[in-house]
Design an enzyme around this catalytic site. Structure first.
Site, mmCIF file in Angstrom:
data_model
loop_
_atom_site.group_PDB
_atom_site.id
_atom_site.type_symbol
_atom_site.label_atom_id
_atom_site.label_comp_id
_atom_site.label_asym_id
_atom_site.label_seq_id
_atom_site.Cartn_x
_atom_site.Cartn_y
_atom_site.Cartn_z
ATOM 1 N N SER A 94 0.815 -1.209 0.000
ATOM 2 C CA SER A 94 0.000 0.000 0.000
ATOM 3 C C SER A 94 0.856 1.271 0.000
ATOM 4 O O SER A 94 1.572 1.546 -0.959
ATOM 5 C CB SER A 94 -0.964 -0.028 1.189
ATOM 6 O OG SER A 94 -1.863 1.036 1.148
ATOM 7 N N ASP A 239 -1.315 1.141 -3.892
ATOM 8 C CA ASP A 239 -2.314 0.206 -4.408
ATOM 9 C C ASP A 239 -3.604 0.903 -4.810
ATOM 10 O O ASP A 239 -4.600 0.244 -5.119
ATOM 11 C CB ASP A 239 -2.583 -0.923 -3.418
ATOM 12 C CG ASP A 239 -3.204 -0.449 -2.113
ATOM 13 O OD1 ASP A 239 -3.016 0.734 -1.763
ATOM 14 O OD2 ASP A 239 -3.861 -1.249 -1.432
#
Length: 459
Positions: A94, A239
């Site tokens: 992420s 992401d």
């Protein structure tokens, strides 16, 4: 939980996050799911293939066939899982720096696992209890193409394309070299916007900026907005499940402010919204004004998802939820964070009000927020830091909330100290109407926590 933080498991590649660990998580998840097929996806990180291969091998070893869908944003993975009725192991860290990688687990409903579901997987990993398949029962893998295209088409169909196109917006997009680079620029063009980009080539080294879309990393986007005379800038994390905005002047809009603006448009009397313990007073004010209710959870998407599902099961409408880091949920669309979709909802807001970003968010920007992070090297230091935080909280003349860490509400301001769920850091947040007040609250806590860490280092 020992292995999974506030949003999956993450660590530095080759140190705390290894192929062996990724394989074991996949074996554990495959054992718990007992699914014939499981999806494997990744973001753009240089170690992505390494860990996707490890995950695919782990799943095959417990008898699951594997759909390998390649580099796909987290919301695209959720879309595919929901469409196909399959769970997924997504290899992504992420917003963490390039040296990190990680894993998120997604259910066959297209929703990240709840806390309880992650705990079941964790128990299997810690006990090394995997139901390995015999030689003639191991899984196969196949590659699936076109998921990003189909995901984008699904999101386009869920927003008001006509209104956005009629607004004739120029949008600057910064995917930060992450998975969103494969979707968002074209997505916003399909909405009828003129699009200019920066950091839009997928690159796991993240040469233009680190993946986290915080103000110190968004200088390129701010400059592009000013140079291109753009109406708005949109930035993602690695992401692409988060969206942070830049106004027409090239100034970053605090994520708490954009969440409040979106919530004001979404909430009706009797609705509920869910936010983390570091929620801004901005959202509290919006909820009160709307006649809605606010539910607090520990920080992290899995905690918010868990509470949303509980409320919806009780028949409570939750049209919007999220955190002030750009991670916003529109549960009626999909119970997951989606940077491109949230970007489109913000464009709908601009089109509806016919005003520049700075005017649209102005009613929700009256607070000053300070965020600090303190690193630690081992559990002894962390224990000392949290002990100091607790002592500070118990001695403070403020209302204490321990939903996640220690949140002190002083009436005119608040401060929160909590351990990060994704990095070896302790986070400190403070908010007040005046910057000096927020700074003083944050500094007092930081000084106390840092002194305890330093004492532990020298012990």
């Amino acid at each position: 939980m020992q292995l999974f933080g506030s949003s999956g498991a993450r660590g530095v590649v080759g140190e705390t996050f290894t192929p062996e660990f990724a394989t074991q998580v996949a074996q554990a998840a495959g054992t718990v799911w007992d699914a014939d097929r499981v999806v494997v996806a990744r973001d753009t990180r240089t170690s992505g293939d390494l860990f996707a291969n490890a995950v695919a091998s782990g799943l095959a070893s417990v008898g699951s066939d594997v759909d390998r869908i390649g580099v796909v944003p987290t919301p695209g993975v959720a879309y595919y899982c929901e469409r196909e009725g399959l769970p997924a192991v997504h290899v992504t860290a992420s917003h963490n720096p390039p040296a990190y990688n990680g894993i998120k687990l997604v259910s066959d409903e297209g929703v990240e696992l709840t806390v309880g579901e992650y705990e079941r997987v964790e128990q299997r990993v810690l006990a090394e209890e995997f139901e390995l398949a015999p030689w003639d029962g191991v899984g196969d893998a196949r590659r699936v193409e076109g998921v990003n295209r189909d995901y984008a088409a699904d999101a386009l169909a869920a927003v008001d394309r006509e209104a956005i196109a009629d607004a004739d917006l120029r949008v600057a997009v910064d995917p930060g070299h992450g998975a969103g680079a494969l979707v968002s620029p074209d997505f916003f063009r399909e909405l009828g916007c003129e699009v200019v980009t920066v950091n839009a080539n997928p690159d796991g080294h993240f040469p233009g900026r680190d993946p986290e879309p915080v103000p110190e990393n968004l200088g390129d986007l701010c400059r592009l907005v000013r140079a291109a005379d753009a109406d708005v800038g949109i930035a993602h994390d690695g992401d692409a499940d988060r969206a942070i905005f830049v106004d027409e002047r090239g100034d970053v809009v605090d994520g708490e402010t954009s969440l409040a603006a979106l919530a004001a448009a979404a909430l009706d009397p009797g609705d509920a919204t869910v936010a983390a313990a570091n929620v801004s007073q901005r959202l509290v004010d919006v909820v009160d004004e709307a006649g809605a209710s606010l539910e607090l959870t520990p920080v992290g998407s899995m905690n918010i998802i868990t509470r949303i599902r509980e409320l919806r099961h009780e028949g409570v409408d939750v049209p919007i939820a999220g955190e002030g880091n750009g991670g916003v949920f529109f549960p009626d669309y999909r119970l997951g964070r989606d940077g491109a979709y949230v970007g489109a909802k913000f464009l709908e807001l601009l089109a509806d009000q016919g005003a520049p970003v700075s005017d649209v968010v102005a009613p929700y920007a009256a607070y000053e927020t300070v965020r600090e992070s303190l690193s630690y090297d081992d559990e002894a230091e962390l224990d000392a830091m949290l002990g100091a935080a607790e002592q500070f909280a118990r001695e403070a003349d403020a209302e204490l909330d321990t939903t996640d860490g220690f949140r002190l509400d002083y009436g005119d301001a608040w401060v929160l100290v909590r351990p990060s769920g994704t990095e070896p850091k302790v986070r400190v947040y403070a908010e007040a109407r005046e910057r000096s007040r927020a700074d003083s609250l944050a500094t007092a806590v930081v000084d106390a926590v840092a002194a305890a860490r330093d004492a532990a280092q020298n012990a």
